[in-house]
Scaffold this motif. Structure first.
Motif, PDB file in Angstrom:
ATOM      1  N   ASN A 116       1.065  -1.190   0.103  1.00  7.98           N
ATOM      2  CA  ASN A 116      -0.185   0.087   0.214  1.00  7.98           C
ATOM      3  C   ASN A 116       0.802   1.562   0.373  1.00  7.98           C
ATOM      4  O   ASN A 116       1.468   1.611   0.717  1.00  7.98           O
ATOM      5  CB  ASN A 116      -0.915  -0.797   1.124  1.00  7.98           C
ATOM      6  CG  ASN A 116      -1.739   1.181   1.224  1.00  7.98           C
ATOM      7  OD1 ASN A 116      -1.581   2.321   0.508  1.00  7.98           O
ATOM      8  ND2 ASN A 116      -2.773   1.061   2.407  1.00  7.98           N
ATOM      9  N   LEU A 117       0.888   2.008  -0.951  1.00  7.98           N
ATOM     10  CA  LEU A 117       1.766   3.027  -1.345  1.00  7.98           C
ATOM     11  C   LEU A 117       0.955   4.705  -0.778  1.00  7.98           C
ATOM     12  O   LEU A 117       1.434   5.497  -1.239  1.00  7.98           O
ATOM     13  CB  LEU A 117       1.967   2.904  -2.364  1.00  7.98           C
ATOM     14  CG  LEU A 117       2.756   2.343  -3.118  1.00  7.98           C
ATOM     15  CD1 LEU A 117       2.883   0.731  -3.329  1.00  7.98           C
ATOM     16  CD2 LEU A 117       4.223   2.826  -3.928  1.00  7.98           C
ATOM     17  N   GLY A 118       0.143   4.304   0.422  1.00 10.66           N
ATOM     18  CA  GLY A 118       0.025   5.292   1.205  1.00 10.66           C
ATOM     19  C   GLY A 118       0.837   6.166   1.595  1.00 10.66           C
ATOM     20  O   GLY A 118       0.581   7.251   1.357  1.00 10.66           O
ATOM     21  N   GLY A 119       1.924   5.324   2.563  1.00  8.76           N
ATOM     22  CA  GLY A 119       2.481   5.715   3.383  1.00  8.76           C
ATOM     23  C   GLY A 119       2.931   4.641   3.440  1.00  8.76           C
ATOM     24  O   GLY A 119       3.140   3.864   3.805  1.00  8.76           O
ATOM     25  N   ARG A 120       4.307   4.917   4.845  1.00  9.71           N
ATOM     26  CA  ARG A 120       4.667   4.587   5.850  1.00  9.71           C
ATOM     27  C   ARG A 120       6.590   4.282   4.729  1.00  9.71           C
ATOM     28  O   ARG A 120       6.243   4.787   3.852  1.00  9.71           O
ATOM     29  CB  ARG A 120       4.285   3.229   5.907  1.00  9.71           C
ATOM     30  CG  ARG A 120       3.031   3.045   6.765  1.00  9.71           C
ATOM     31  CD  ARG A 120       2.286   1.865   6.745  1.00  9.71           C
ATOM     32  NE  ARG A 120       1.193   2.206   5.292  1.00  9.71           N
ATOM     33  CZ  ARG A 120       0.026   2.550   5.838  1.00  9.71           C
ATOM     34  NH1 ARG A 120      -0.041   3.301   6.678  1.00  9.71           N
ATOM     35  NH2 ARG A 120      -0.510   2.910   4.608  1.00  9.71           N
ATOM     36  N   ASP A 121       7.608   3.419   5.693  1.00  8.59           N
ATOM     37  CA  ASP A 121       8.957   3.442   4.963  1.00  8.59           C
ATOM     38  C   ASP A 121       9.067   2.494   4.351  1.00  8.59           C
ATOM     39  O   ASP A 121       9.639   1.406   5.137  1.00  8.59           O
ATOM     40  CB  ASP A 121       9.426   3.790   6.228  1.00  8.59           C
ATOM     41  CG  ASP A 121      11.139   4.140   5.685  1.00  8.59           C
ATOM     42  OD1 ASP A 121      11.265   4.587   4.973  1.00  8.59           O
ATOM     43  OD2 ASP A 121      12.036   4.187   7.078  1.00  8.59           O
ATOM     44  N   HIS A 122       9.166   1.783   3.083  1.00 10.88           N
ATOM     45  CA  HIS A 122       9.483   0.789   2.773  1.00 10.88           C
ATOM     46  C   HIS A 122       9.415   1.707   1.282  1.00 10.88           C
ATOM     47  O   HIS A 122       9.467   1.999   0.578  1.00 10.88           O
ATOM     48  CB  HIS A 122       7.966   0.073   2.777  1.00 10.88           C
ATOM     49  CG  HIS A 122       6.802   0.255   1.629  1.00 10.88           C
ATOM     50  ND1 HIS A 122       6.298  -0.484   0.381  1.00 10.88           N
ATOM     51  CD2 HIS A 122       6.029   1.215   2.641  1.00 10.88           C
ATOM     52  CE1 HIS A 122       5.471   0.957   1.086  1.00 10.88           C
ATOM     53  NE2 HIS A 122       4.876   1.215   1.586  1.00 10.88           N
ATOM     54  N   MET A 123      10.851   0.622   0.364  1.00  9.86           N
ATOM     55  CA  MET A 123      11.573   0.099  -0.396  1.00  9.86           C
ATOM     56  C   MET A 123       9.508   1.333  -2.336  1.00  9.86           C
ATOM     57  O   MET A 123      10.456   1.707  -2.878  1.00  9.86           O
ATOM     58  CB  MET A 123      11.703  -0.632  -1.166  1.00  9.86           C
ATOM     59  CG  MET A 123      13.262  -1.014  -0.616  1.00  9.86           C
ATOM     60  SD  MET A 123      13.931   0.982  -0.566  1.00  9.86           S
ATOM     61  CE  MET A 123      14.677   0.974  -2.660  1.00  9.86           C
ATOM     62  N   PRO A 124       8.922   0.454  -1.920  1.00  4.04           N
ATOM     63  CA  PRO A 124       7.903   0.509  -3.080  1.00  4.04           C
ATOM     64  C   PRO A 124       7.999   2.035  -2.665  1.00  4.04           C
ATOM     65  O   PRO A 124       7.861   2.490  -4.234  1.00  4.04           O
ATOM     66  CB  PRO A 124       6.400   0.227  -3.156  1.00  4.04           C
ATOM     67  CG  PRO A 124       6.932  -1.344  -2.006  1.00  4.04           C
ATOM     68  CD  PRO A 124       8.328  -1.039  -1.268  1.00  4.04           C
ATOM     69  N   ILE A 125       7.776   2.900  -1.970  1.00  3.76           N
ATOM     70  CA  ILE A 125       7.751   4.186  -1.919  1.00  3.76           C
ATOM     71  C   ILE A 125       9.134   5.023  -2.854  1.00  3.76           C
ATOM     72  O   ILE A 125       8.898   5.995  -3.522  1.00  3.76           O
ATOM     73  CB  ILE A 125       7.335   4.817  -0.573  1.00  3.76           C
ATOM     74  CG1 ILE A 125       5.731   4.398  -0.684  1.00  3.76           C
ATOM     75  CG2 ILE A 125       7.390   6.785  -0.276  1.00  3.76           C
ATOM     76  CD1 ILE A 125       5.353   5.222   0.806  1.00  3.76           C
ATOM     77  N   GLU A 126       9.853   4.711  -2.311  1.00  5.23           N
ATOM     78  CA  GLU A 126      11.170   4.823  -3.062  1.00  5.23           C
ATOM     79  C   GLU A 126      11.569   4.960  -4.619  1.00  5.23           C
ATOM     80  O   GLU A 126      11.936   5.349  -5.653  1.00  5.23           O
ATOM     81  CB  GLU A 126      12.848   3.708  -2.246  1.00  5.23           C
ATOM     82  CG  GLU A 126      12.310   4.696  -0.890  1.00  5.23           C
ATOM     83  CD  GLU A 126      13.121   5.673  -0.663  1.00  5.23           C
ATOM     84  OE1 GLU A 126      13.432   6.608  -1.791  1.00  5.23           O
ATOM     85  OE2 GLU A 126      12.552   6.425   0.726  1.00  5.23           O
ATOM     86  N   ILE A 127      10.892   3.507  -4.715  1.00  9.05           N
ATOM     87  CA  ILE A 127      10.690   3.105  -6.472  1.00  9.05           C
ATOM     88  C   ILE A 127       9.488   4.237  -6.880  1.00  9.05           C
ATOM     89  O   ILE A 127      10.199   4.631  -8.433  1.00  9.05           O
ATOM     90  CB  ILE A 127      10.182   1.834  -6.700  1.00  9.05           C
ATOM     91  CG1 ILE A 127      10.714   0.783  -6.095  1.00  9.05           C
ATOM     92  CG2 ILE A 127       9.436   1.799  -8.371  1.00  9.05           C
ATOM     93  CD1 ILE A 127      12.198   0.736  -6.617  1.00  9.05           C
TER      94      ILE A 127
END
Ligand SMILES: Cc1ncc(COP(=O)(O)O)c(C=O)c1O
Length: 497
Positions: A116-127
């Motif tokens: 879930n790319l709504g938020g939080r700290d994980h690699m998918p958001i970095e992509i």
């Protein structure tokens, strides 16, 4: 019950009881889908849905489980053969990308992660952030620009209207609404612009009537003198001009507005300069076409789709904003349950949800990242050039056929034309439907200068010159047949009945 190695207990879950069986079925599904794409040309672009098939899915909500292989059998029989057909090289309608097998595989990986790319700290958001960085470079935006994946350019354009609205009225408009300001905002775009911009004005509460449709020149580009005059008139009448939407790739003709002049006017008049580059913006990947986008680097924001010329599977729209702070301040809203931390999973602020309306967001970035890395922008840019070559080929074929009338030449990847005959609007609409039903090629239709036109838009990387020739051949055949069928006189029908 056979327990899977990774299960701690017999506690029921939705995971398979037997992973080996699922794996075998998964391989069948993957192989079938790869076969489907490999042999896409062998099938019709589109075919009408038989009544029995349409009815077959009308069933009560499934209360009990069905074996995966049976559900998949239904998919193969009822869904797979009756899809839109935009993966097929004969698809030339609307503005649909063709997708790639790589994009398909990446979608599977994204679904496996279920991030879930709504938020939080994980690699998918970095992509997703990295793709924003790449987009910033393609369009010459400064550091501090922000980007966000959205469904499509309709959503990107709506968000741009909201950012421009907050810029014009201050962020207070988010709390107070429009009435409090007692100011009538006005936006400007060309008559050739996509209808989603008027809808965005409606959804933003400003009203679609306050979108001024500026006339175009003979090439379908916004008439900048007319724009200047409209802005002046609105100011004189006490209204507040706030936004100009330029188009890169008009939906009917592929026209590109004069972005440099629009940027100058926006700078002088202090208007937000948004660009609807739904398909055209990615022409920036082509060295040959890039000079035609001159001025795009001066925009305040750009909306575009990776699912069109980027060949990423649906959906993968994107909004890029020059001033990331303004973007953030239009959408961010604190909530106790979305508290940010400096460490742990709740770190990584600001989150993507602070830049748009969605909190739950899928991993659209992954299929885009795979597509960009696997093919590279050079090759993707060549595919874009190839689409434009096909349009020029079609234009030449239409010009050479006395039975065909050219209504809009190949400015980019779109050509509009029609079969010359009496009652041409009706006949040409019938020709388009005939072609769809025959399944070799599928153009769409539009109206150019009051005339119903057959519109061929080349986006699919699989389309070849032979498909363009097939389009010309099929239009000539269908036109000849349609004009041979004499209309049945009403009185004869009455006697017969
Ligand atoms: C110029 C233009 N703008 C906006 C859109 C809307 O884009 P989407 O369908 O991704 O919302 C389109 C769609 O074809 C388009 O061609």
């Amino acid at each position: 019950m056979k327990k899977s190695a990774s299960k701690l207990s017999s506690w029921p879950t939705l995971d398979p009881e037997n992973w080996s069986d699922l794996r075998a079925q998964a391989h069948v599904m993957l192989d079938d889908m790869l076969d489907h794409l490999e042999h896409v040309r062998a099938r019709p672009v589109w075919q009408p849905i038989p009544d029995a098939v349409r009815k077959s899915v009308r069933e009560p909500s499934p209360r009990n489980a069905t074996a995966l292989e049976n559900v998949y059998r239904d998919f193969k029989g009822t869904i797979l053969p009756y899809a839109t057909g935009n993966t097929h090289p004969g698809f030339m309608g609307w503005v649909h990308g063709g997708g790639t097998p790589v994009g398909m595989l990446a979608e599977m990986l994204a679904a496996g992660l279920n991030a879930n790319l709504g938020g939080r700290d994980h690699m998918p958001i970095e992509i997703e952030r990295q793709i924003g960085e790449w987009a910033r470079e393609w369009f010459g935006f400064p550091k501090g620009a922000s980007g966000l994946f959205v469904t499509g350019t309709s959503m990107a354009n709506l968000m741009a209207v909201l950012i421009a609205r907050a810029e014009a009225l201050s962020e207070r408009v988010r709390g107070q609404g429009l009435v409090e300001s007692n100011i009538q905002l006005c936006a400007y775009t060309s008559v050739a612009a996509h209808g989603c911009i008027a809808r965005a004005m409606d959804f933003a509460g400003i009203g679609s009537d306050w979108l001024r449709l500026v006339p175009t020149d003979t090439l379908g580009r916004m008439d900048v003198a007319a724009l200047d005059a409209l802005v002046r008139d609105d100011r004189k009448a006490g209204r507040l001009p706030f936004l100009v939407v330029g188009t890169v790739g008009a939906v009917d003709t592929g026209a590109i507005d004069n972005l440099t002049v629009l940027a100058r006017i926006c700078g002088k008049e202090e208007l937000w300069f948004h660009i609807d580059g739904a398909f055209g913006a990615l022409a920036a990947w082509s060295e040959q076409l890039k000079p035609r986008l001159a001025g795009i680097e001066q925009a305040d924001s750009i909306g575009f789709d990776f699912h069109k010329w980027g060949q990423v599977p649906y959906d993968a729209g994107f909004l890029l904003v020059r001033d990331g702070e303004k973007h953030h301040d239009t959408f961010a809203a604190p909530a106790a349950y979305l508290r940010r931390e400096t460490r742990g999973l709740a770190a990584g602020s600001p989150w993507p949800t602070d830049f748009g309306p969605d909190l739950s967001r899928g991993f659209r970035a992954l299929k885009t990242w795979f597509t960009l890395k696997t093919y590279g922008t050079y090759q993707l840019g060549r595919m874009i050039e190839q689409s434009c070559m096909l349009a020029r080929h079609l234009e030449a074929r239409v010009r050479a056929e006395p039975k065909l009338e050219l209504l809009s030449p190949a400015q980019l990847n779109i050509v509009c034309f029609r079969y010359r005959c009496e009652d041409a609007d009706r006949i040409n609409a019938e020709i388009v439907a005939d072609l769809h039903e025959q399944g070799r090629v599928a153009p769409s239709s539009t109206t150019i200068g009051g005339k119903l036109a057959i519109r061929a838009c080349f986006v699919n990387h699989r389309t070849e010159p032979a498909d363009v020739d097939a389009l010309v051949h099929e239009v000539l055949e269908a036109g000849a047949l349609r004009t041979l069928i004499a209309p049945v006189a009403p009185q004869l029908v009455a006697i017969g009945a």
